[in-house]
Design a protein around this motif. Structure first.
Motif, PDB file in Angstrom:
ATOM      1  N   PRO A   4     -10.355  10.389 -25.994  1.00 37.29           N
ATOM      2  CA  PRO A   4     -11.622  11.262 -26.587  1.00 37.29           C
ATOM      3  C   PRO A   4     -12.826  10.515 -26.721  1.00 37.29           C
ATOM      4  CG  PRO A   4      -9.226  11.352 -27.981  1.00 37.29           C
ATOM      5  CD  PRO A   4      -9.225  10.413 -26.787  1.00 37.29           C
ATOM      6  N   PRO A   6     -15.427   9.844 -29.088  1.00 32.42           N
ATOM      7  CA  PRO A   6     -15.263   8.848 -30.266  1.00 32.42           C
ATOM      8  C   PRO A   6     -14.645   7.641 -30.160  1.00 32.42           C
ATOM      9  CG  PRO A   6     -14.799  11.215 -30.942  1.00 32.42           C
ATOM     10  CD  PRO A   6     -14.614  11.293 -29.537  1.00 32.42           C
ATOM     11  N   LYS A   9     -16.165   5.405 -27.271  1.00 33.83           N
ATOM     12  CA  LYS A   9     -17.292   4.812 -27.775  1.00 33.83           C
ATOM     13  C   LYS A   9     -17.100   3.663 -28.808  1.00 33.83           C
ATOM     14  CE  LYS A   9     -20.930   8.247 -27.310  1.00 33.83           C
ATOM     15  NZ  LYS A   9     -21.734   9.210 -28.189  1.00 33.83           N
ATOM     16  N   LEU A  10     -16.098   3.854 -29.630  1.00 37.31           N
ATOM     17  CA  LEU A  10     -15.775   2.787 -30.470  1.00 37.31           C
ATOM     18  C   LEU A  10     -15.264   1.466 -29.538  1.00 37.31           C
ATOM     19  CD1 LEU A  10     -15.795   2.000 -33.374  1.00 37.31           C
ATOM     20  CD2 LEU A  10     -13.287   2.733 -33.599  1.00 37.31           C
ATOM     21  N   THR A  32      -8.624   1.668 -36.323  1.00 39.82           N
ATOM     22  CA  THR A  32      -9.730   2.230 -37.267  1.00 39.82           C
ATOM     23  C   THR A  32      -9.344   3.672 -37.527  1.00 39.82           C
ATOM     24  OG1 THR A  32     -11.143   0.621 -35.914  1.00 39.82           O
ATOM     25  CG2 THR A  32     -12.273   2.543 -37.232  1.00 39.82           C
ATOM     26  N   VAL A  40     -13.867   2.556 -43.576  1.00 40.24           N
ATOM     27  CA  VAL A  40     -14.614   2.887 -42.359  1.00 40.24           C
ATOM     28  C   VAL A  40     -16.053   3.054 -42.822  1.00 40.24           C
ATOM     29  CG1 VAL A  40     -14.961   4.286 -40.362  1.00 40.24           C
ATOM     30  CG2 VAL A  40     -12.697   3.527 -41.321  1.00 40.24           C
ATOM     31  N   SER A  44     -19.183   0.978 -41.559  1.00 36.66           N
ATOM     32  CA  SER A  44     -20.460   1.409 -40.967  1.00 36.66           C
ATOM     33  C   SER A  44     -21.596   0.879 -41.478  1.00 36.66           C
ATOM     34  CB  SER A  44     -20.230   2.917 -40.908  1.00 36.66           C
ATOM     35  OG  SER A  44     -21.304   3.429 -40.267  1.00 36.66           O
ATOM     36  N   LEU A  47     -22.588  -3.041 -41.238  1.00 38.74           N
ATOM     37  CA  LEU A  47     -23.244  -3.185 -39.917  1.00 38.74           C
ATOM     38  C   LEU A  47     -24.706  -2.797 -39.922  1.00 38.74           C
ATOM     39  CD1 LEU A  47     -20.477  -1.656 -37.548  1.00 38.74           C
ATOM     40  CD2 LEU A  47     -21.337  -4.020 -37.673  1.00 38.74           C
ATOM     41  N   LEU A  48     -25.003  -1.900 -40.427  1.00 35.84           N
ATOM     42  CA  LEU A  48     -26.458  -1.255 -40.496  1.00 35.84           C
ATOM     43  C   LEU A  48     -27.270  -2.375 -41.521  1.00 35.84           C
ATOM     44  CD1 LEU A  48     -26.513   2.597 -40.633  1.00 35.84           C
ATOM     45  CD2 LEU A  48     -26.731   1.032 -38.656  1.00 35.84           C
TER      46      LEU A  48
ATOM     47  N   SER B  44     -22.138   1.263 -35.777  1.00 34.38           N
ATOM     48  CA  SER B  44     -21.920   1.841 -37.037  1.00 34.38           C
ATOM     49  C   SER B  44     -21.391   3.534 -36.797  1.00 34.38           C
ATOM     50  CB  SER B  44     -23.222   1.684 -37.528  1.00 34.38           C
ATOM     51  OG  SER B  44     -23.095   2.416 -38.835  1.00 34.38           O
ATOM     52  N   GLN B  45     -22.235   4.004 -35.927  1.00 38.05           N
ATOM     53  CA  GLN B  45     -22.111   5.604 -35.652  1.00 38.05           C
ATOM     54  C   GLN B  45     -20.682   5.597 -35.048  1.00 38.05           C
ATOM     55  OE1 GLN B  45     -25.402   6.464 -33.434  1.00 38.05           O
ATOM     56  NE2 GLN B  45     -26.870   6.606 -35.170  1.00 38.05           N
ATOM     57  N   ALA B  46     -20.156   4.822 -34.232  1.00 39.08           N
ATOM     58  CA  ALA B  46     -18.862   5.180 -33.521  1.00 39.08           C
ATOM     59  C   ALA B  46     -17.593   5.062 -34.564  1.00 39.08           C
ATOM     60  CB  ALA B  46     -18.511   4.272 -32.418  1.00 39.08           C
ATOM     61  N   LEU B  47     -17.981   4.328 -35.636  1.00 42.36           N
ATOM     62  CA  LEU B  47     -16.967   3.952 -36.605  1.00 42.36           C
ATOM     63  C   LEU B  47     -16.861   5.155 -37.438  1.00 42.36           C
ATOM     64  CD1 LEU B  47     -17.758   0.640 -37.865  1.00 42.36           C
ATOM     65  CD2 LEU B  47     -15.544   1.287 -37.295  1.00 42.36           C
ATOM     66  N   LEU B  48     -17.955   5.888 -37.702  1.00 44.97           N
ATOM     67  CA  LEU B  48     -18.092   6.982 -38.689  1.00 44.97           C
ATOM     68  C   LEU B  48     -17.401   8.069 -37.785  1.00 44.97           C
ATOM     69  CD1 LEU B  48     -21.274   7.074 -40.445  1.00 44.97           C
ATOM     70  CD2 LEU B  48     -19.235   6.452 -41.103  1.00 44.97           C
ATOM     71  N   ALA B  49     -17.734   8.140 -36.478  1.00 43.81           N
ATOM     72  CA  ALA B  49     -17.261   9.113 -35.540  1.00 43.81           C
ATOM     73  C   ALA B  49     -15.815   9.384 -35.484  1.00 43.81           C
ATOM     74  CB  ALA B  49     -17.874   9.165 -34.203  1.00 43.81           C
ATOM     75  N   THR B  50     -15.173   8.448 -35.471  1.00 44.25           N
ATOM     76  CA  THR B  50     -13.565   8.192 -35.486  1.00 44.25           C
ATOM     77  C   THR B  50     -13.212   8.760 -36.529  1.00 44.25           C
ATOM     78  OG1 THR B  50     -13.644   6.064 -36.375  1.00 44.25           O
ATOM     79  CG2 THR B  50     -13.482   6.242 -33.791  1.00 44.25           C
ATOM     80  N   LYS B  51     -13.781   8.988 -37.678  1.00 46.23           N
ATOM     81  CA  LYS B  51     -13.192   9.474 -38.906  1.00 46.23           C
ATOM     82  C   LYS B  51     -13.885  10.897 -38.908  1.00 46.23           C
ATOM     83  CE  LYS B  51     -10.357   6.905 -41.041  1.00 46.23           C
ATOM     84  NZ  LYS B  51      -9.306   7.342 -41.212  1.00 46.23           N
ATOM     85  N   ASP B  52     -14.814  11.063 -38.661  1.00 50.66           N
ATOM     86  CA  ASP B  52     -15.435  12.767 -38.930  1.00 50.66           C
ATOM     87  C   ASP B  52     -14.913  13.592 -37.728  1.00 50.66           C
ATOM     88  OD1 ASP B  52     -16.598  11.752 -40.662  1.00 50.66           O
ATOM     89  OD2 ASP B  52     -18.831  11.465 -40.032  1.00 50.66           O
ATOM     90  N   LEU B  54     -12.557  12.936 -35.067  1.00 53.38           N
ATOM     91  CA  LEU B  54     -11.078  12.977 -34.360  1.00 53.38           C
ATOM     92  C   LEU B  54     -10.070  13.845 -35.267  1.00 53.38           C
ATOM     93  CD1 LEU B  54     -10.738   9.454 -32.744  1.00 53.38           C
ATOM     94  CD2 LEU B  54     -10.899  11.823 -31.768  1.00 53.38           C
ATOM     95  N   LEU B  63      -4.355  12.644 -30.525  1.00 52.95           N
ATOM     96  CA  LEU B  63      -5.630  12.469 -30.954  1.00 52.95           C
ATOM     97  C   LEU B  63      -6.839  13.212 -30.256  1.00 52.95           C
ATOM     98  CD1 LEU B  63      -6.254   8.727 -32.279  1.00 52.95           C
ATOM     99  CD2 LEU B  63      -6.582  10.838 -33.540  1.00 52.95           C
ATOM    100  N   ASP B  65     -10.793  15.383 -29.870  1.00 49.23           N
ATOM    101  CA  ASP B  65     -12.061  15.669 -30.728  1.00 49.23           C
ATOM    102  C   ASP B  65     -12.085  17.171 -30.426  1.00 49.23           C
ATOM    103  OD1 ASP B  65     -12.364  15.173 -27.998  1.00 49.23           O
ATOM    104  OD2 ASP B  65     -14.433  14.427 -28.287  1.00 49.23           O
TER     105      ASP B  65
END
Lengths: 199, 199
Positions: A4, A6, A9-10, A32, A40, A44, A47-48, B44-52, B54, B63, B65
């Motif tokens: 998938p 996401p 990309k990770l 993750t 998480v 994130s 990192l920023l 940073s965004q990929a980390l958030l996306a895996t949680k949001d 998936l 798993l 999306d």
């Protein structure tokens, strides 16, 4: 079937880190997914923050979130000594030893003709300015790595600074503590003999 | 001296990953400081996306999306077979082999009395419902790992599903391809002899 998006990309992002290949990146990405959401989010944001809040100290070139950095602001430190390192992380290593209580200067690299890195590419001119402005400095300790480039950089700095009447020293080379002579390399043994001390 | 706060936080986050200790985390954090800003943002965004983005497929537990997942939506796949795995990542591994073109079901674990994991903690009831609803399924292939817990889970599923007249099979155990008999463990050799095939 593709991963998938996401996850894919990770995995790509993890693979950009040093020493992390496809398999490890995949393992980390799936790990993750199962991580605590707060962890998480914190990851994130961290990192920023490293990109947004960190910059180099305008005096010594150390990594810091305030300017000047903690060490340059600390007036209780020995203002007569500046220890020159290649990278900001070298400062952290030196600080753990707690033998040195002077100031620092970060070159952000070493002279390397092969990579086309000359003195103007390093944080050297600001070191010279610092020495000219501040008459307190009596000693510059060059702590570049024991590589050909590190040695050449140390030599270059020594020739540049010594004429101003400032003492220039270099960290001692020799056997690591706990090392058997049997396993030491020739160059290290050579330096250990050269730098032998009275008992 | 402490690390600047953003670095310290990033080191903490890296250390939460499996197999990454203090030294590696520190190295990764300093590497991150020097990384391309876009790469760090993407990370940073990929980390958030895996949680949001998936979640688990409502049919098979994979798993995804989107819901249902890519495999459950694909009507060209063999609808008569369901392969049961422990974790979503096992599906990706099976898919790479390209020998199997049927459906999947993810248990999200195995039976483990020691960890207090019973049948109700696994994604089993949804498998049974799937079999009751869908009369096309003729075979359930149990691909749990070759561990005591994996074997016990396979046995449990077999006893549960067989009475419904559905064929239950298990992946073959035996010598890995390229393995010397000399180095195979006893249990594997035992299984290899048991499962020997005509030439």
């Amino acid at each position: 079937m593709q991963y998938p998006e996401p996850i894919a990309k990770l995995i790509d992002s993890y693979m950009k880190l040093p020493g992390i290949g496809n398999k490890t990146a995949t393992r980390l990405a799936f790990y993750t997914v199962d991580m605590n959401e707060d962890d998480v989010k914190a990851f994130s944001q961290a990192l920023l923050a490293t990109k947004d809040k960190l910059h180099y100290c305008s005096i010594c070139g150390n990594l810091t979130d305030e300017d000047p950095c903690e060490i340059c602001r600390d007036k209780t430190r020995d203002q007569t000594k500046i220890l020159v390192v290649e990278q900001p992380k070298d400062i952290m290593v030196m600080e753990k030893v707690q033998e040195y209580r002077g100031l620092y200067h970060v070159l952000h690299g070493v002279l390397s003709p092969i990579e086309g890195k000359g003195p103007e590419d390093l944080n050297i001119s600001s070191l010279i300015k610092r020495l000219q402005k501040n008459n307190d400095v009596q000693e510059v300790i060059v702590a570049t790595n024991a590589t050909p480039e590190g040695e050449a950089t140390a030599m270059y700095l020594s020739k540049l600074i010594k004429p101003a009447g400032i003492r220039v020293t270099r960290l001692a080379h020799g056997l690591s503590v706990g090392t058997d002579i049997e396993y030491a390399d020739e160059m290290t043994l050579f330096k250990a003999v050269q730098g032998r001390t009275e008992m």
